[in-house]
Design a protein around this motif. Structure first.
Motif, PDB file in Angstrom:
ATOM      1  N   UNK A  97      27.436  30.238  -9.960  1.00 24.35           N
ATOM      2  CA  UNK A  97      27.815  29.543  -9.104  1.00 24.35           C
ATOM      3  C   UNK A  97      27.334  29.781  -7.799  1.00 24.35           C
ATOM      4  N   UNK A  98      27.349  31.195  -7.586  1.00 26.04           N
ATOM      5  CA  UNK A  98      26.782  31.845  -6.175  1.00 26.04           C
ATOM      6  C   UNK A  98      25.390  31.095  -5.903  1.00 26.04           C
ATOM      7  N   UNK A  99      24.505  31.072  -6.858  1.00 27.38           N
ATOM      8  CA  UNK A  99      23.311  30.525  -6.573  1.00 27.38           C
ATOM      9  C   UNK A  99      23.578  29.006  -6.014  1.00 27.38           C
ATOM     10  N   UNK A 100      24.224  28.349  -6.726  1.00 23.96           N
ATOM     11  CA  UNK A 100      24.526  26.865  -6.204  1.00 23.96           C
ATOM     12  C   UNK A 100      24.794  27.032  -4.987  1.00 23.96           C
ATOM     13  N   UNK A 101      25.912  27.697  -4.751  1.00 27.87           N
ATOM     14  CA  UNK A 101      26.596  27.756  -3.122  1.00 27.87           C
ATOM     15  C   UNK A 101      25.507  27.910  -2.122  1.00 27.87           C
ATOM     16  N   UNK A 102      24.650  28.861  -2.589  1.00 21.28           N
ATOM     17  CA  UNK A 102      23.534  29.174  -1.855  1.00 21.28           C
ATOM     18  C   UNK A 102      22.791  27.974  -1.540  1.00 21.28           C
ATOM     19  N   UNK A 103      22.318  27.383  -2.485  1.00 20.56           N
ATOM     20  CA  UNK A 103      21.488  26.241  -2.544  1.00 20.56           C
ATOM     21  C   UNK A 103      22.258  25.111  -1.526  1.00 20.56           C
ATOM     22  N   UNK A 104      23.509  24.799  -1.644  1.00 16.78           N
ATOM     23  CA  UNK A 104      24.336  24.010  -0.712  1.00 16.78           C
ATOM     24  C   UNK A 104      24.088  24.471   0.670  1.00 16.78           C
TER      25      UNK A 104
ATOM     26  N   UNK B  81      37.520  17.237  -1.023  1.00 14.67           N
ATOM     27  CA  UNK B  81      36.377  16.760  -2.226  1.00 14.67           C
ATOM     28  C   UNK B  81      35.245  15.826  -1.489  1.00 14.67           C
ATOM     29  N   UNK B  82      35.180  15.821  -0.410  1.00 10.71           N
ATOM     30  CA  UNK B  82      33.987  15.115   0.280  1.00 10.71           C
ATOM     31  C   UNK B  82      32.852  16.115   0.343  1.00 10.71           C
ATOM     32  N   UNK B  83      33.110  17.639  -0.078  1.00  8.33           N
ATOM     33  CA  UNK B  83      32.156  18.496  -0.206  1.00  8.33           C
ATOM     34  C   UNK B  83      31.104  17.901  -1.223  1.00  8.33           C
ATOM     35  N   UNK B  84      31.630  16.942  -2.432  1.00  4.60           N
ATOM     36  CA  UNK B  84      30.836  16.631  -3.656  1.00  4.60           C
ATOM     37  C   UNK B  84      29.650  15.956  -3.038  1.00  4.60           C
ATOM     38  N   UNK B  85      29.828  15.222  -1.816  1.00  6.71           N
ATOM     39  CA  UNK B  85      28.367  14.324  -1.705  1.00  6.71           C
ATOM     40  C   UNK B  85      27.171  15.426  -1.247  1.00  6.71           C
TER      41      UNK B  85
ATOM     42  N   UNK C  76      26.971  18.264  -3.015  1.00  4.53           N
ATOM     43  CA  UNK C  76      26.692  18.559  -4.488  1.00  4.53           C
ATOM     44  C   UNK C  76      25.768  17.399  -5.030  1.00  4.53           C
ATOM     45  N   UNK C  77      26.314  16.269  -4.869  1.00  7.68           N
ATOM     46  CA  UNK C  77      25.655  15.151  -5.398  1.00  7.68           C
ATOM     47  C   UNK C  77      24.293  14.871  -5.217  1.00  7.68           C
ATOM     48  N   UNK C  78      23.896  15.310  -3.773  1.00  8.29           N
ATOM     49  CA  UNK C  78      22.157  15.381  -3.265  1.00  8.29           C
ATOM     50  C   UNK C  78      21.655  16.127  -4.167  1.00  8.29           C
ATOM     51  N   UNK C  79      22.206  17.510  -4.478  1.00  6.22           N
ATOM     52  CA  UNK C  79      21.504  18.375  -5.311  1.00  6.22           C
ATOM     53  C   UNK C  79      21.198  18.104  -6.526  1.00  6.22           C
ATOM     54  N   UNK C  80      22.251  17.543  -7.194  1.00  7.49           N
ATOM     55  CA  UNK C  80      22.303  17.047  -8.527  1.00  7.49           C
ATOM     56  C   UNK C  80      21.150  15.908  -8.563  1.00  7.49           C
ATOM     57  N   UNK C  81      21.154  14.914  -7.893  1.00  6.97           N
ATOM     58  CA  UNK C  81      20.241  13.995  -7.888  1.00  6.97           C
ATOM     59  C   UNK C  81      18.765  14.579  -7.406  1.00  6.97           C
ATOM     60  N   UNK C  82      18.652  15.410  -6.790  1.00  2.00           N
ATOM     61  CA  UNK C  82      17.482  16.170  -6.544  1.00  2.00           C
ATOM     62  C   UNK C  82      17.122  16.864  -7.603  1.00  2.00           C
ATOM     63  N   UNK C  83      17.822  17.546  -8.416  1.00  2.00           N
ATOM     64  CA  UNK C  83      17.317  17.993  -9.832  1.00  2.00           C
ATOM     65  C   UNK C  83      16.987  17.171 -10.542  1.00  2.00           C
ATOM     66  N   UNK C  84      17.627  16.112 -10.777  1.00  2.00           N
ATOM     67  CA  UNK C  84      17.006  14.886 -11.611  1.00  2.00           C
ATOM     68  C   UNK C  84      15.758  14.344 -11.414  1.00  2.00           C
ATOM     69  N   UNK C  85      15.658  13.969 -10.099  1.00  2.00           N
ATOM     70  CA  UNK C  85      14.623  13.378  -9.705  1.00  2.00           C
ATOM     71  C   UNK C  85      13.357  14.248  -9.761  1.00  2.00           C
ATOM     72  N   UNK C  86      13.446  15.640  -9.694  1.00  2.00           N
ATOM     73  CA  UNK C  86      12.315  16.741  -9.806  1.00  2.00           C
ATOM     74  C   UNK C  86      12.159  16.916 -11.229  1.00  2.00           C
ATOM     75  N   UNK C  87      12.946  16.618 -12.310  1.00  2.00           N
ATOM     76  CA  UNK C  87      12.788  16.868 -13.815  1.00  2.00           C
ATOM     77  C   UNK C  87      13.373  17.986 -14.149  1.00  2.00           C
ATOM     78  N   UNK C  88      14.291  18.713 -13.274  1.00  2.00           N
ATOM     79  CA  UNK C  88      14.932  19.886 -13.899  1.00  2.00           C
ATOM     80  C   UNK C  88      16.321  19.513 -14.493  1.00  2.00           C
ATOM     81  N   UNK C  89      16.496  18.419 -14.686  1.00  3.45           N
ATOM     82  CA  UNK C  89      17.781  17.574 -14.999  1.00  3.45           C
ATOM     83  C   UNK C  89      17.736  16.433 -15.728  1.00  3.45           C
ATOM     84  N   UNK C  90      18.295  16.075 -16.780  1.00  5.02           N
ATOM     85  CA  UNK C  90      18.146  14.573 -17.005  1.00  5.02           C
ATOM     86  C   UNK C  90      19.412  14.010 -17.460  1.00  5.02           C
TER      87      UNK C  90
END
Length: 446
Positions: free
Chosen positions: A159-166, A78-82, A84-98
């Protein structure tokens, strides 16, 4: 005839000088290729850690303060979630997610969330949850289904796209030895329909201790607000039909089972599986000096086993007890590196100083007087053999590099010296055409 002999000697001197300058130019602006320093020699026999791999680094500079098998890729669960967290915060800061945006979990995330053998908050089919609530469940309770729901959304319902983003983000961080298949650290087979295509069901995420330290430093630098969530000890999750109490798996937080008053830990993430053992990426800010530690493969005999935290406490204590935090103030000057050459300036050199404050950890056996400095000019500002005048006061014109006599330095980026920018202490105006011309003429006869 004598004139031409002198002219020939001058040209030879110029050519020699240019050759020497070119050979040394790789040092300007830090563009020289630096091979990654081996971390194996940065362990200490006085510290015996019962883990497969470990590392301790300064959170800002990336200075490596301890390492054990730190470059060996291992399962991290589960340390992999760090990442994932980076990409989620990146999406929030770029306005793609709120934060208040609602997400309805897809069938794969909803199905995994119902598995009580895994860390989860149950997600109801057809019910929507805010990004904030799913994010909190991911970081506080390591909820696997909640993590998948976020990843699916950020990945454009793929999911495939997100893993590729990671994978792409890891490479941008300089991580090239990682294996990434799931957003939450479960094996490829455990995520059901979210499995990465073409990979075996037993495929799992692997990172080295160094990799995890890189991800943690990047996360804290870019999105320090993550600590507001990772420091929460308990919180309720409303799953739509009831509430689930989430207790943080990081037992080193204040008030929890393995907290220690001398080590105010405020994050980051645990990871546990049969193959990974007990893992923990932690961070502590003691006396204003933050470090990050990673332990991989600690003993895990039961859900109440505290070995990873015991080993982390030993590692954190080792750093604070065996190193002295030494600040390098902005505006500092050094006799061995106080000037850079200037081309066509009223003066032929300019005095420089450190432009940004930084710090270094010195072993207790080493004195600050052992700190040595060198300075190199910024290649893009050079003309011939010097910085092109005019120069403004406080202009960034180069890089300071610091080493320590009697202590080897290692950094996460592979460098073996501490670096900060060099700025001019005063302005240097350009010489007039008569002075420039006279210098050119007299130079021919030297």
């Amino acid at each position: 005839m004598k004139f031409f002999k002198n002219l020939k000697k001058t040209f030879i001197g110029i050519i020699t000088g240019v050759t020497l300058f070119t050979a040394g130019a790789a040092g300007f602006g830090g563009i020289a290729s630096v091979s990654a320093a081996s971390l194996s020699s940065n362990s200490d026999s006085s510290l015996s850690l019962d883990v497969k791999a470990a590392i301790a680094v300064d959170a800002k500079t990336g200075q490596v303060l301890y390492s054990k098998n730190a470059e060996t890729a291992l399962p991290v669960a589960s340390m992999s979630k760090l990442l994932t967290t980076y990409l989620i915060l990146k999406a929030i800061h770029s306005g793609k997610l709120s934060w208040d945006q609602k997400i309805t979990p897809d069938s794969a995330a909803q199905s995994v969330s119902q598995d009580t053998s895994l860390s989860n908050v149950p997600l109801e089919s057809g019910h929507s949850y805010t990004v904030r609530s799913l994010y909190q469940a991911m970081l506080i309770y390591s909820a696997n289904g909640a993590t998948m729901a976020l990843a699916y959304k950020v990945g454009g319902n793929s999911y495939k796209n997100f893993i590729n983003m990671m994978r792409k983000q890891a490479k941008e961080f300089g991580i090239t030895d990682a294996s990434i298949y799931t957003a939450n650290g479960l094996t490829n087979g455990e995520v059901g329909d979210a499995a990465y295509p073409g990979a075996s069901s037993t495929a799992e995420n692997k990172f080295s201790a160094k990799d995890m330290a890189i991800i943690a430093t990047k996360l804290l630098k870019k999105y320090p607000e993550v600590l507001k969530t990772t420091s929460i000890t308990k919180k309720y999750f409303n799953n739509g039909t009831g509430k689930t109490l989430m207790s943080n798996w990081n037992w080193m937080l204040k008030g929890l089972a393995k907290s220690y008053s001398e080590l105010p830990v405020d994050g980051l993430k645990t990871g546990t599986s049969d193959t990974a053992g007990a893992c923990f990426t932690g961070t502590v800010n003691k006396d204003g000096h933050r470090i990050i530690t990673v332990v991989l493969g600690a003993q895990h005999t039961s859900d109440t086993d505290t070995s990873r935290f015991v080993q982390t406490q030993k590692l954190m204590s080792y750093v604070y007890n065996n190193y002295t935090y030494t600040k390098i103030n902005s505006g500092s000057t050094y006799s061995s590196a106080k000037t850079l050459p200037v081309h066509d300036g009223k003066t032929l050199t300019t005095n420089v100083a450190t432009g940004t404050a930084t710090h270094i950890w010195l072993k207790n056996s080493t004195s600050s007087s052992n700190l040595t400095a060198s300075v190199s000019g910024k290649k893009s500002l050079y003309k011939d053999s010097g910085l092109q005048a005019p120069l403004k006061k406080g202009e960034t014109v180069g890089t300071y590099s610091f080493k320590v006599k009697g202590q080897s330095l290692y950094f996460l980026d592979g460098s073996t010296s501490l670096k900060t920018n060099a700025v001019t202490k005063s302005a240097t105006s350009k010489a007039n055409i008569f002075v420039i011309g006279w210098r050119a003429i007299t130079g021919l006869f030297k």
